[in-house]
Design an enzyme around this catalytic site. Sequence first.
Site, PDB file in Angstrom:
ATOM      1  N   GLU A 140       0.847  -1.187   0.000  1.00  0.00           N
ATOM      2  CA  GLU A 140       0.000   0.000   0.000  1.00  0.00           C
ATOM      3  C   GLU A 140       0.889   1.246   0.000  1.00  0.00           C
ATOM      4  O   GLU A 140       1.919   1.293   0.672  1.00  0.00           O
ATOM      5  CB  GLU A 140      -0.888  -0.007   1.244  1.00  0.00           C
ATOM      6  CG  GLU A 140      -1.895   1.130   1.296  1.00  0.00           C
ATOM      7  CD  GLU A 140      -2.756   1.104   2.559  1.00  0.00           C
ATOM      8  OE1 GLU A 140      -3.875   1.625   2.510  1.00  0.00           O
ATOM      9  OE2 GLU A 140      -2.303   0.568   3.593  1.00  0.00           O
ATOM     10  N   LYS A 156     -10.205   0.382  -2.075  1.00  0.00           N
ATOM     11  CA  LYS A 156     -10.278  -0.008  -0.663  1.00  0.00           C
ATOM     12  C   LYS A 156     -11.639   0.363  -0.066  1.00  0.00           C
ATOM     13  O   LYS A 156     -12.068   1.520  -0.132  1.00  0.00           O
ATOM     14  CB  LYS A 156      -9.157   0.681   0.116  1.00  0.00           C
ATOM     15  CG  LYS A 156      -9.055   0.316   1.587  1.00  0.00           C
ATOM     16  CD  LYS A 156      -7.870   1.041   2.209  1.00  0.00           C
ATOM     17  CE  LYS A 156      -7.684   0.691   3.665  1.00  0.00           C
ATOM     18  NZ  LYS A 156      -6.519   1.424   4.247  1.00  0.00           N
ATOM     19  N   CYS A 211      -4.963  -3.495   3.410  1.00  0.00           N
ATOM     20  CA  CYS A 211      -4.656  -3.061   4.769  1.00  0.00           C
ATOM     21  C   CYS A 211      -5.814  -3.266   5.754  1.00  0.00           C
ATOM     22  O   CYS A 211      -6.077  -4.372   6.197  1.00  0.00           O
ATOM     23  CB  CYS A 211      -4.183  -1.611   4.736  1.00  0.00           C
ATOM     24  SG  CYS A 211      -3.234  -1.094   6.199  1.00  0.00           S
TER      25      CYS A 211
END
Length: 266
Positions: free
Chosen positions: A40, A113, A153
């Site tokens: 990321e 995301k 993440c």
Amino acid sequence: MKVAAVQMVSTPDLGRNLEAAARLVGEAAAAGAGLVALPEYFCLIGLRDTDKLPFAEPEGDGAIQRFLADTARRHGVWLVGGTLPLRAPDGQRVYNRCCVYGPDGVEAAHYDKIHLFAFDNGRERYAEATTLAPGDTPVALQCGPLRVGLSVCYDLRFPELYRALMAPPCDLLCVPAAFTYTTGRAHWELLLRARAVENQCYVLAPAQGGQHESGRRTWGHSLVADPWGEVLAVRPEGEGVVLAEVSAQRLAEVRTQLPALAHRRL
């Protein structure tokens, strides 16, 4: 297929980060990896969270997307491009987008995301929603012999996303991340191994890992876990490449001996 997780300690300088990423992807490809994943924010970790906004790119164009396409084509690999800032419709925020490129350099899929991180322990405060717009769609794709599910993440804390990616089952779940040192030390490996065990698949987790010029410290510990939750390879800190083999035989063995995916009722 051999897979690789690239660990970086990205800086506020886009050019330096792209040079480091190019070198590390080349190292992974030279070691035989057919699929390589960047962390990321591989392209930029600024001094402030808003520093990413001027680097936001339109869909399908921009220096970062061209770099990923060219790098995948040059090395003939599937490249999971960590994340990059992509302009959101509101004009004020960006999507934290993970783009995947095939060995021909063509974008095969992208994922925005979904879950946005927020943390406040009285000393450290962080809220991604101030600069990021959330995505809303789970994404999985075929990368050669492997069905790969995408996540980023903080998504790691939401097992329902990974369940959505398992219809049909993935062979590999990819989790590019920039976990903070505090949360990573407590939960990173625990959650990655749990996602591997409950979904009976490999997990590839490329991370940011070290002390950044912004003063931020990321946890690192990029790793590959197998469908039994065994950690096959890990790099605690600093830039480098983590390599492991994804075995169809091992996937079948685990799913046959303990057919938990077939036993689901909800």
